[in-house]
Design a protein around this motif. Structure first.
Motif, PDB file in Angstrom:
ATOM      1  N   PHE A  45       0.833  -1.199   0.000  1.00 58.75           N
ATOM      2  CA  PHE A  45       0.000   0.000   0.000  1.00 58.75           C
ATOM      3  C   PHE A  45       0.873   1.257   0.000  1.00 58.75           C
ATOM      4  CE2 PHE A  45      -2.757  -3.272   1.789  1.00 58.75           C
ATOM      5  CZ  PHE A  45      -3.907  -3.082   1.035  1.00 58.75           C
ATOM      6  N   PRO A  46       0.310   2.405  -0.360  1.00 62.28           N
ATOM      7  CA  PRO A  46       1.073   3.657  -0.322  1.00 62.28           C
ATOM      8  C   PRO A  46       1.693   3.888   1.052  1.00 62.28           C
ATOM      9  CG  PRO A  46      -1.026   3.997  -1.428  1.00 62.28           C
ATOM     10  CD  PRO A  46      -1.078   2.612  -0.840  1.00 62.28           C
ATOM     11  N   GLY A  47       2.933   4.388   1.058  1.00 66.18           N
ATOM     12  CA  GLY A  47       3.598   4.729   2.296  1.00 66.18           C
ATOM     13  C   GLY A  47       4.158   3.559   3.075  1.00 66.18           C
ATOM     14  N   GLU A  48       4.276   2.395   2.443  1.00 66.44           N
ATOM     15  CA  GLU A  48       4.876   1.239   3.094  1.00 66.44           C
ATOM     16  C   GLU A  48       6.327   1.065   2.646  1.00 66.44           C
ATOM     17  OE1 GLU A  48       2.512  -2.395   4.493  1.00 66.44           O
ATOM     18  OE2 GLU A  48       1.929  -2.154   2.399  1.00 66.44           O
ATOM     19  N   LEU A  49       7.182   0.663   3.594  1.00 66.86           N
ATOM     20  CA  LEU A  49       8.535   0.226   3.298  1.00 66.86           C
ATOM     21  C   LEU A  49       8.565  -1.285   3.483  1.00 66.86           C
ATOM     22  CD1 LEU A  49      11.628   0.478   2.860  1.00 66.86           C
ATOM     23  CD2 LEU A  49      11.820   1.039   5.299  1.00 66.86           C
ATOM     24  N   VAL A  50       8.969  -1.998   2.437  1.00 71.83           N
ATOM     25  CA  VAL A  50       9.008  -3.456   2.478  1.00 71.83           C
ATOM     26  C   VAL A  50      10.407  -3.913   2.084  1.00 71.83           C
ATOM     27  CG1 VAL A  50       8.008  -5.603   1.631  1.00 71.83           C
ATOM     28  CG2 VAL A  50       6.561  -3.560   1.859  1.00 71.83           C
ATOM     29  N   TYR A  51      11.047  -4.667   2.991  1.00 70.24           N
ATOM     30  CA  TYR A  51      12.370  -5.216   2.708  1.00 70.24           C
ATOM     31  C   TYR A  51      12.256  -6.595   2.061  1.00 70.24           C
ATOM     32  CZ  TYR A  51      14.226  -1.762   6.059  1.00 70.24           C
ATOM     33  OH  TYR A  51      14.563  -0.611   6.726  1.00 70.24           O
ATOM     34  N   LEU A  52      13.161  -6.879   1.141  1.00 66.70           N
ATOM     35  CA  LEU A  52      13.294  -8.195   0.530  1.00 66.70           C
ATOM     36  C   LEU A  52      14.659  -8.734   0.922  1.00 66.70           C
ATOM     37  CD1 LEU A  52      12.125  -7.266  -3.108  1.00 66.70           C
ATOM     38  CD2 LEU A  52      10.708  -7.690  -1.093  1.00 66.70           C
ATOM     39  N   ILE A  53      14.693  -9.871   1.624  1.00 70.12           N
ATOM     40  CA  ILE A  53      15.963 -10.440   2.047  1.00 70.12           C
ATOM     41  C   ILE A  53      16.072 -11.878   1.559  1.00 70.12           C
ATOM     42  CG2 ILE A  53      16.073  -8.943   4.072  1.00 70.12           C
ATOM     43  CD1 ILE A  53      15.436 -11.415   5.798  1.00 70.12           C
ATOM     44  N   LYS A  91       5.449  -1.899 -25.732  1.00 67.43           N
ATOM     45  CA  LYS A  91       5.136  -0.479 -25.940  1.00 67.43           C
ATOM     46  C   LYS A  91       4.523   0.166 -24.704  1.00 67.43           C
ATOM     47  CE  LYS A  91       0.620  -1.426 -28.072  1.00 67.43           C
ATOM     48  NZ  LYS A  91      -0.201  -0.835 -27.013  1.00 67.43           N
ATOM     49  N   ASP A  92       4.006  -0.649 -23.767  1.00 70.68           N
ATOM     50  CA  ASP A  92       3.399  -0.119 -22.545  1.00 70.68           C
ATOM     51  C   ASP A  92       4.417   0.151 -21.438  1.00 70.68           C
ATOM     52  OD1 ASP A  92       0.822  -0.436 -23.691  1.00 70.68           O
ATOM     53  OD2 ASP A  92       0.814  -2.550 -23.079  1.00 70.68           O
ATOM     54  N   VAL A  93       5.582  -0.464 -21.549  1.00 71.12           N
ATOM     55  CA  VAL A  93       6.552  -0.423 -20.453  1.00 71.12           C
ATOM     56  C   VAL A  93       6.971   1.003 -20.072  1.00 71.12           C
ATOM     57  CG1 VAL A  93       8.881  -1.119 -19.748  1.00 71.12           C
ATOM     58  CG2 VAL A  93       7.361  -2.777 -20.875  1.00 71.12           C
ATOM     59  N   PRO A  94       7.270   1.896 -21.029  1.00 70.87           N
ATOM     60  CA  PRO A  94       7.669   3.261 -20.622  1.00 70.87           C
ATOM     61  C   PRO A  94       6.607   3.977 -19.796  1.00 70.87           C
ATOM     62  CG  PRO A  94       8.226   2.874 -22.922  1.00 70.87           C
ATOM     63  CD  PRO A  94       7.381   1.716 -22.482  1.00 70.87           C
ATOM     64  N   TYR A  95       5.335   3.708 -20.067  1.00 69.67           N
ATOM     65  CA  TYR A  95       4.267   4.374 -19.327  1.00 69.67           C
ATOM     66  C   TYR A  95       4.186   3.847 -17.891  1.00 69.67           C
ATOM     67  CZ  TYR A  95       3.109   5.900 -23.986  1.00 69.67           C
ATOM     68  OH  TYR A  95       3.185   6.462 -25.241  1.00 69.67           O
ATOM     69  N   LEU A  96       4.415   2.547 -17.706  1.00 70.60           N
ATOM     70  CA  LEU A  96       4.511   1.992 -16.360  1.00 70.60           C
ATOM     71  C   LEU A  96       5.662   2.642 -15.605  1.00 70.60           C
ATOM     72  CD1 LEU A  96       4.110  -0.154 -14.086  1.00 70.60           C
ATOM     73  CD2 LEU A  96       5.633  -1.643 -15.412  1.00 70.60           C
ATOM     74  N   ARG A  97       6.811   2.743 -16.251  1.00 66.49           N
ATOM     75  CA  ARG A  97       8.017   3.214 -15.554  1.00 66.49           C
ATOM     76  C   ARG A  97       7.978   4.705 -15.242  1.00 66.49           C
ATOM     77  NH1 ARG A  97      12.629  -0.443 -18.684  1.00 66.49           N
ATOM     78  NH2 ARG A  97      11.754  -2.458 -18.025  1.00 66.49           N
ATOM     79  N   ARG A  98       7.079   5.432 -15.870  1.00 69.23           N
ATOM     80  CA  ARG A  98       6.904   6.835 -15.496  1.00 69.23           C
ATOM     81  C   ARG A  98       6.187   6.981 -14.163  1.00 69.23           C
ATOM     82  NH1 ARG A  98       5.204   9.681 -21.283  1.00 69.23           N
ATOM     83  NH2 ARG A  98       6.981   8.852 -22.464  1.00 69.23           N
ATOM     84  N   ARG A  99       5.540   5.909 -13.726  1.00 66.79           N
ATOM     85  CA  ARG A  99       4.782   5.959 -12.481  1.00 66.79           C
ATOM     86  C   ARG A  99       5.473   5.247 -11.328  1.00 66.79           C
ATOM     87  NH1 ARG A  99      -1.433   4.770 -13.902  1.00 66.79           N
ATOM     88  NH2 ARG A  99      -1.598   5.339 -11.699  1.00 66.79           N
ATOM     89  N   ILE A 100       6.649   4.692 -11.605  1.00 67.23           N
ATOM     90  CA  ILE A 100       7.449   4.079 -10.555  1.00 67.23           C
ATOM     91  C   ILE A 100       8.863   4.648 -10.641  1.00 67.23           C
ATOM     92  CG2 ILE A 100       6.100   1.950 -10.567  1.00 67.23           C
ATOM     93  CD1 ILE A 100       8.279   0.600 -12.143  1.00 67.23           C
ATOM     94  N   GLN A 177       4.546   6.504  -7.465  1.00 67.15           N
ATOM     95  CA  GLN A 177       3.757   5.943  -6.376  1.00 67.15           C
ATOM     96  C   GLN A 177       4.545   4.893  -5.607  1.00 67.15           C
ATOM     97  OE1 GLN A 177       0.249   5.515  -9.403  1.00 67.15           O
ATOM     98  NE2 GLN A 177      -0.608   5.235  -7.369  1.00 67.15           N
ATOM     99  N   VAL A 178       5.574   4.349  -6.237  1.00 76.41           N
ATOM    100  CA  VAL A 178       6.382   3.317  -5.600  1.00 76.41           C
ATOM    101  C   VAL A 178       7.800   3.411  -6.144  1.00 76.41           C
ATOM    102  CG1 VAL A 178       5.685   1.574  -7.304  1.00 76.41           C
ATOM    103  CG2 VAL A 178       6.592   0.839  -5.110  1.00 76.41           C
ATOM    104  N   ILE A 179       8.779   3.145  -5.288  1.00 75.02           N
ATOM    105  CA  ILE A 179      10.178   3.039  -5.702  1.00 75.02           C
ATOM    106  C   ILE A 179      10.642   1.607  -5.466  1.00 75.02           C
ATOM    107  CG2 ILE A 179      12.553   3.697  -5.104  1.00 75.02           C
ATOM    108  CD1 ILE A 179      11.588   6.524  -4.678  1.00 75.02           C
ATOM    109  N   ALA A 209       5.438   4.292  -1.626  1.00 69.88           N
ATOM    110  CA  ALA A 209       5.873   2.972  -1.166  1.00 69.88           C
ATOM    111  C   ALA A 209       7.290   2.698  -1.661  1.00 69.88           C
ATOM    112  CB  ALA A 209       4.931   1.892  -1.669  1.00 69.88           C
ATOM    113  N   VAL A 210       8.049   1.935  -0.870  1.00 69.56           N
ATOM    114  CA  VAL A 210       9.401   1.538  -1.253  1.00 69.56           C
ATOM    115  C   VAL A 210       9.562   0.045  -1.033  1.00 69.56           C
ATOM    116  CG1 VAL A 210      11.873   1.763  -0.769  1.00 69.56           C
ATOM    117  CG2 VAL A 210      10.403   3.799  -0.720  1.00 69.56           C
TER     118      VAL A 210
END
Length: 246
Positions: A45-53, A91-100, A177-179, A209-210
């Motif tokens: 969700f927005p504003g969450e920090l989630v670690y991947l280990i 062709k959709d990928v650049p539009y996704l990456r503009r939002r992340i 919206q997410v990094i 979110a991160v």
């Protein structure tokens, strides 16, 4: 799917694709190669920090690559900032990456351009045209990452921590919206790494979110948050007590 989530995966399997298979799969007719992860379920969700280990090769980077559509999703359901990963075409990928935003361990800066030019290039490439607005946005993100006096420095003139701050500034340009951050402190000394973690904490506090893959347990000790463990092809959320010894 939860309409409030910025990332949602349901019963996802993630595969490694070589270059030829990946391109064929984006056209809808590729066969998968080796399975990396199975039965992945994740909601962020927005504003969450989630670690991947997890160990090297456990699938952390493959998951992140799937989320930013470097690897196609062929099994299960996946939504990222409103984009359906199962229906994603090249062709959709650049539009996704503009939002992340995407942050790498090795920065991936344009080494022949200064700080300002690195950011200017990204804005022009993503459709910004008004030069006053471009300059205002660059000033805004440089202030956010405490590089406001480094506009005309070349990357090689910056410390490792400053180079990573520039990479984060680049990720922030289009108000993501997410990094997605792949080992963002892996090349940094402890002091620089802590500065980057403080910066991510401030980004999360603003509602972005991160998702961060990391081998640095001290990051989690100082900035505890949701943690997902990658092990033997599975992903599971774990209790922080089990890794922090508390």
């Amino acid at each position: 799917m939860n309409p409030n989530a910025v990332i949602e995966l349901r019963d996802v399997a993630i595969f490694h694709f070589d270059d030829a298979l990946r391109e064929a799969s984006f056209r809808g007719n590729g066969r998968t190669s080796d399975m990396v992860l199975s039965d992945v379920n994740l909601t962020v969700f927005p504003g969450e920090l989630v670690y991947l280990i997890g160990r090297v090769g456990s699938g952390k980077s493959s998951l992140l690559k799937t989320l930013y559509a470097e690897l196609p999703l062929r099994e299960g359901g996946g939504m990222v900032v409103g984009f359906d990963l199962r229906r994603m075409r090249r062709k959709d990928v650049p539009y996704l990456r503009r939002r992340i935003g995407i942050v790498f361990q090795d920065y991936q800066l344009l080494t022949d351009r200064n700080v300002f030019q690195n950011l200017h290039f990204v804005l022009k490439a993503t459709g910004w045209k008004n030069e006053l607005q471009i300059r205002s946005k660059i000033a805004e993100v440089l202030d956010m990452v405490s590089l406001q006096n480094k506009e005309y420095k070349m990357p090689f003139q910056l410390s490792g921590g400053e180079q990573q701050r520039l990479a984060i500034a680049r990720a922030l340009l289009n108000n993501p919206q997410v990094i997605l951050a792949d080992e963002p402190t892996g090349n940094l000394d402890p002091a620089a790494a802590d500065g980057i973690m403080q910066l991510f904490a401030s980004i999360v506090a603003r509602g972005c979110a991160v998702l961060m893959s990391t081998h640095n347990i001290s990051n989690i000790q100082q900035y505890p948050s949701r943690t997902l463990r990658f092990h033997q092809g599975k992903v599971a959320e774990i209790d922080l007590h089990s890794i922090l010894g508390i």
